[in-house]
Each structure stands twice: as structure tokens, then as C-alpha cells.
Design a protein around this motif. Structure first.
Motif, short mmCIF file in Angstrom:
data_model
loop_
_atom_site.label_atom_id
_atom_site.label_comp_id
_atom_site.label_asym_id
_atom_site.label_seq_id
_atom_site.Cartn_x
_atom_site.Cartn_y
_atom_site.Cartn_z
N MET A 30 0.83 -1.21 0.00
CA MET A 30 0.00 0.00 0.00
C MET A 30 0.86 1.25 0.00
O MET A 30 0.53 2.24 -0.64
CB MET A 30 -0.93 0.01 1.22
CG MET A 30 -2.27 -0.64 0.94
SD MET A 30 -3.14 0.17 -0.41
CE MET A 30 -4.05 -1.22 -1.04
N GLU A 34 0.77 4.18 -2.66
CA GLU A 34 0.67 5.60 -2.28
C GLU A 34 1.74 6.44 -2.99
O GLU A 34 1.45 7.46 -3.61
CB GLU A 34 0.83 5.71 -0.75
CG GLU A 34 1.13 7.10 -0.25
CD GLU A 34 -0.09 7.82 0.29
OE1 GLU A 34 -1.20 7.29 0.12
OE2 GLU A 34 0.08 8.91 0.85
N CYS A 116 -9.44 4.81 -3.84
CA CYS A 116 -8.60 4.49 -2.67
C CYS A 116 -9.39 4.74 -1.40
O CYS A 116 -9.45 3.89 -0.52
CB CYS A 116 -7.36 5.39 -2.58
SG CYS A 116 -6.40 5.65 -4.07
N ARG A 117 -9.97 5.92 -1.33
CA ARG A 117 -10.65 6.31 -0.09
C ARG A 117 -11.86 5.42 0.17
O ARG A 117 -12.14 5.06 1.31
CB ARG A 117 -11.05 7.79 -0.14
CG ARG A 117 -9.87 8.72 0.08
CD ARG A 117 -10.33 10.12 0.44
NE ARG A 117 -11.02 10.78 -0.67
CZ ARG A 117 -10.39 11.41 -1.65
NH1 ARG A 117 -9.08 11.48 -1.66
NH2 ARG A 117 -11.07 11.99 -2.62
N CYS A 119 -12.31 2.30 -0.66
CA CYS A 119 -11.88 1.00 -0.15
C CYS A 119 -11.40 1.14 1.30
O CYS A 119 -11.70 0.29 2.13
CB CYS A 119 -10.80 0.38 -1.02
SG CYS A 119 -10.52 -1.35 -0.60
N HIS A 120 -10.68 2.20 1.60
CA HIS A 120 -10.18 2.38 2.96
C HIS A 120 -11.32 2.53 3.95
O HIS A 120 -11.24 2.04 5.07
CB HIS A 120 -9.25 3.59 3.04
CG HIS A 120 -7.98 3.39 2.28
ND1 HIS A 120 -7.14 4.40 1.91
CD2 HIS A 120 -7.40 2.25 1.81
CE1 HIS A 120 -6.11 3.90 1.25
NE2 HIS A 120 -6.25 2.60 1.17
N THR A 121 -12.37 3.23 3.53
CA THR A 121 -13.51 3.43 4.42
C THR A 121 -14.08 2.10 4.88
O THR A 121 -14.42 1.92 6.05
CB THR A 121 -14.61 4.23 3.69
OG1 THR A 121 -14.05 5.43 3.22
CG2 THR A 121 -15.79 4.52 4.60
N TYR A 123 -12.50 -1.17 4.35
CA TYR A 123 -11.61 -2.30 4.60
C TYR A 123 -10.34 -1.97 5.37
O TYR A 123 -9.57 -2.87 5.69
CB TYR A 123 -11.24 -2.99 3.29
CG TYR A 123 -12.43 -3.65 2.66
CD1 TYR A 123 -12.84 -4.92 3.10
CD2 TYR A 123 -13.18 -3.02 1.68
CE1 TYR A 123 -13.95 -5.52 2.55
CE2 TYR A 123 -14.28 -3.62 1.11
CZ TYR A 123 -14.67 -4.87 1.55
OH TYR A 123 -15.76 -5.48 1.01
N LYS A 124 -10.11 -0.71 5.64
CA LYS A 124 -8.91 -0.37 6.38
C LYS A 124 -9.30 -0.09 7.81
O LYS A 124 -10.09 0.81 8.09
CB LYS A 124 -8.25 0.87 5.75
CG LYS A 124 -6.89 1.20 6.31
CD LYS A 124 -6.23 2.23 5.38
CE LYS A 124 -4.97 2.79 5.97
NZ LYS A 124 -5.21 3.77 7.02
N LYS A 125 -8.76 -0.89 8.72
CA LYS A 125 -9.11 -0.72 10.13
C LYS A 125 -8.39 0.50 10.69
O LYS A 125 -7.46 1.00 10.11
CB LYS A 125 -8.68 -1.95 10.94
CG LYS A 125 -9.44 -3.20 10.55
CD LYS A 125 -8.80 -4.43 11.12
CE LYS A 125 -8.38 -5.35 10.01
NZ LYS A 125 -7.20 -6.09 10.24
N GLU A 126 -8.83 0.97 11.82
CA GLU A 126 -8.26 2.09 12.60
C GLU A 126 -9.37 2.98 13.04
O GLU A 126 -10.25 3.25 12.24
CB GLU A 126 -7.24 2.94 11.81
CG GLU A 126 -5.83 2.55 12.14
CD GLU A 126 -4.86 2.96 11.02
OE1 GLU A 126 -3.73 3.33 11.35
OE2 GLU A 126 -5.24 2.88 9.85
#
Ligand code: HEC
Length: 126
Positions: A30, A34, A116-117, A119-121, A123-126
Motif C-alpha cells: 500500500m 501511495e 482508494c478512499r 476502499c479504505h472506508t 476495509y482499512k481498520k483504525e
């Protein structure tokens, strides 16, 4: 030389991605996406045909890996679709900059960044 180093980094990132037992997407992959995406944006802005085309090719290849990752992971249909969309957009950018069409390439790059954003919303934890 830079290219060789880059490929080395990518293949290391990929094998790291495969190795991780907990099914995490490689952070290095990733991070490369980026960096390449940033480079692509500036190369498109500078109308650097060769640079933009190389970046978009790398992105096409890396998103193919992301797609495969989520296919194997399973239960992530949305992520597979988003990875595929990103791959297709990158491939489209290769064609567009190759033809010197930098305006539609900019539009496609903007859509890519939005993907990108999205998918992050999900599947990206945090
Ligand atoms: C199909 C889904 C998907 C797409 C598309 C996607 N990403 Fe990611 N990204 C992820 C996931 C999942 C993570 C979290 C990885 C982890 O921490 O294991 C991540 C993490 C990241 C990180 C953080 C890495 C770190 O150091 O923690 C960056 C930076 C990043 N993505 C950039 C991008 C950029 C730029 C794009 C588009 C050009 C993109 N991503 C497209 C799924 C995606």
C-alpha cells in the motif's frame, strides 16, 4: 537502477503479503501504491508522458495483486470490485497518457484517488 530497486521492494512487499498468516494486506504494498500514485499525479500535471505511463503501469500491476489478495481472502466482494476498478482505471491512464490525453488522464486519476478512499472506508481498520 531505481526501477530494479523498486521492483525488488515490490516483490518483497508481495511476498510479505502472502506470508502474513492473519490475512492482512501488506502495508509495504500500500505504501508503494501511495508513492506511485503521488508520482503519477505530478507526472500527469507535468505532462511527463513516459513517467506517467510507467507509474500507471506499476499501479495496474500492483492493483492486480490487491485484487488477488482480496479474492483469496474471501467475503470481500466489494474490495475485489474496487481493486479491479483501480486496476482498470490505471490501465486506462496508461492508454490516455500514451496518447498525450492529459486532461482525461487527470479525471481518471482523480477517480482513482477516490476509489482508494472508498476502499479504505470499508476495509482499512483504525
Ligand atoms: C481494494 C481496497 C483498497 C484500495 C483500492 C486501496 N487500498 Fe490502500 N489500503 C487498503 C487496506 C485494506 C489497507 C490496510 C492495510 C493494513 O493495514 O493491513 C490500506 C492501507 C493503505 C495505506 C496505509 C499503509 C500504512 O503504512 O499503514 C496507504 C498509504 C494506502 N492504503 C494508500 C492507498 C492509495 C494511495 C490507494 C489508491 C491509489 C489505495 N491505497 C487503494 C485497501 C485498499
Amino acid at each position: 537502477m531505481r526501477k530494479v530497486l523498486f521492483l525488488l521492494t515490490v516483490s518483497m512487499a508481495l511476498s510479505a503479503g502472502v506470508r502474513s498468516a492473519d490475512n492482512e494486506l501488506s502495508v509495504d504494498l500500500m505504501q508503494n501504491i501511495e508513492d506511485t500514485n503521488k508520482s503519477l499525479s505530478s507526472n500527469i500535471a507535468l505532462a511527463n508522458k513516459q513517467g506517467a505511463s510507467e507509474d500507471a503501469k506499476e499501479l495496474t500491476r500492483m492493483f492486480a495483486e490487491v485484487e488477488i489478495f482480496f479474492e483469496h481472502k474471501g467475503e470481500a466482494k466489494n474490495a475485489v470490485d474496487l481493486a479491479k476498478q483501480s486496476k482498470d482505471l490505471s490501465a486506462e491512464i496508461v492508454t490516455l497518457v500514451g496518447a498525450g490525453k492529459f486532461e482525461p488522464a487527470t479525471t481518471a486519476a482523480t477517480t482513482l484517488s477516490r476509489t482508494c478512499r472508498t476502499c479504505h472506508t470499508f476495509y482499512k481498520k483504525e
